[in-house]
Write a protein that holds these residues in place. Sequence first.
Motif, PDB file in Angstrom:
ATOM      1  N   GLU A  76     -67.333 -94.996  -0.027  1.00  0.00           N
ATOM      2  CA  GLU A  76     -68.526 -94.357   0.528  1.00  0.00           C
ATOM      3  C   GLU A  76     -69.172 -93.441  -0.516  1.00  0.00           C
ATOM      4  OE1 GLU A  76     -69.737 -95.307   3.260  1.00  0.00           O
ATOM      5  OE2 GLU A  76     -71.402 -93.887   3.315  1.00  0.00           O
ATOM      6  N   SER A  83     -70.892 -95.558  -3.041  1.00  0.00           N
ATOM      7  CA  SER A  83     -72.115 -96.174  -2.519  1.00  0.00           C
ATOM      8  C   SER A  83     -73.276 -95.183  -2.620  1.00  0.00           C
ATOM      9  CB  SER A  83     -71.914 -96.628  -1.075  1.00  0.00           C
ATOM     10  OG  SER A  83     -71.986 -95.531  -0.192  1.00  0.00           O
ATOM     11  N   ARG A  88     -71.722-101.473  -0.685  1.00  0.00           N
ATOM     12  CA  ARG A  88     -72.146-100.528   0.350  1.00  0.00           C
ATOM     13  C   ARG A  88     -73.464 -99.870  -0.045  1.00  0.00           C
ATOM     14  NH1 ARG A  88     -67.413 -96.770   2.969  1.00  0.00           N
ATOM     15  NH2 ARG A  88     -65.873 -98.397   3.329  1.00  0.00           N
TER      16      ARG A  88
END
Lengths: 178, 445
Positions: free
Chosen positions: A45, A48, B76
């Motif tokens: 995360e 990203s 992502r």
Amino acid sequence: MASAAARGADAEYAEFAANRSGHLYRSACLLTGGDTHLAEDLVQETLSRMYAVWRRPGRFFSGRAIENPAGYAQGVLYRQFISHHRRRSAGERPIAEVPDRPGPEEDGTLRVTLLEALAALPPRDRAVLVLRYWEDVSVEETATILRCGSGAVRTRTSRALVRLRALLGDGLTDLARP
Amino acid sequence: MSARFDHDDAHGRAPGDARGRGPGQDAERETGQDAGRDAGRDAGRGSEEGLVRAFRATGEQFLADTPRLVEAGAARGRRRRRGQLSLVSGAAALVLAVGALTAVAQSDGRPAPAVGPAASGTAPVPPSAGASGASGGSAADAALPEELHTVSVVGRLLPPGVRILSSSGSTHGPGTVPAGEATAYLLVDNGHGRSGLTVSVTDTRWAERAGGCPTGQVAGRECHQVPDADGGTMFVNTWLPPSSGASGGPAFRDVRREDPGGLRVVVHSSVEAAPDGGPAPGPESLLTPEQLTAVAASPAWRSVREALVQVPADTRAPDVRLTDLVPAGLKVGSYSGTWSEQLVVLVDGTREVNLVVQVAKADQVTRSWFAQAPVRPDGSRVRAAADRPVPDAQGATETVVAVLRPDGLLLRATAFCPAGHDVLLTREQVEAVALSPTWSALDAR
């Protein structure tokens, strides 16, 4: 067809991520008390978001240029960790005491002991300890990363150390051995 | 690439992130002022430093799956960006609609605001540089995963003030060549001259049996056998030079520790001659028995032993000699090798580089690591890392090119570059060695 700028941004991201992901992962493993699945999720995360930073012209994010991507990623990781626990309200694994330590002949004694003690602390206390003793950053910088005051960091550090000692008992002395 | 980002160095801290102001750097100040006054008084400086050591030892035992993290982060990120662009597009459509309505309502001839989506954010990560002729795969797919370096473990355990002049050693983890022994060789300087430091870690369940101290007096050797608190035994040896009085002290020392779980660590310190042919330094250049004992007794070796597997000893001669593939302009300083591992020390005037080529049948884990790597015309897949810092090796770097052949043979070439030296072997040269057609003579069976 990707533009040259986009390809360059992707390549820079890949280099940054390849160089920083190891340390981010180790930090995340400490934060999560050794939960490697959650640690990977937190790092992915974080990366990203760094990918998104790189795709923005001038690396602008939230209205300011990111001049220190490694420091920025560090902050993102810790805040991700805290917000993850806040969302799920299940991060804390309160245990009365750390399970018996494995015998010296077993591997990973040090890791198991400290990780289990960390996992028993509230997420913010864990974050403060990991920043202070793993990342080796100052109280002021810890406060900046966690977006709180220096006084709160001192209080949390003090409280967390007391709990850590209570959990580890004599184990802390063993951990502290060079 | 022009931009250089901080690598995962000794501790991997980010630049500008308040280094050196935490308890590990200034325990005394922090204990009294920052790190929780009450707890700090209780703990004391020693405890603060001990906690820093404990956090480091614990954190550094985790190995990241770097290529997967990089690619998953990008994937992502692309999804996140597509989502943001959709929101922007939706907002833009709304603005346009509102603008059009306003224009109709106002009818004053002013142009509607120009709003459009930004450039697409779905561009793939470009293929990695190098490995000429390879196609497909992203930069992350072509990268090597993080590995456990034996040299890094030694580097963390060295006494303060000991400088690493050069280093090479085994690496362990997914994608590496399976090994039954972890090794590291360092040339170090403790301020009194150069000495060699060799470390070997293995498992007594499959390693050759090692004897204890001799029962009688042996000329030139002193041996002490000492039990330690964890149930292990430490054998401390000091070897005197054959001709007494040559240097007035020991020629080398070694310490061997064996624990009941089968872990064996041997740490060996030897006097090294000066590089310019001058006299060898005295015995004070050796690490002391206490320093060697501290290295051998570290619990860090347990995780190294975890990475070892039992492999049969290889006594086969190489089908292809690495010395035949040495790039032009470099001389062979020394060479040793078997079918599965060859080491050549290449020299260029005063500089030298260790080049190692390892060969093994790839297991399932290794094959999966290469599944997304770029494919060359001959069907082989390549993963590489150029000038990668070796953690805790005081600035040393390595260039690694790993090739998975279609017949399932893994060939891995590693060039070790000491700190402070120009790179003696470029990535292209290491690639040329690893991808040489000469290796086709190797039979995977």
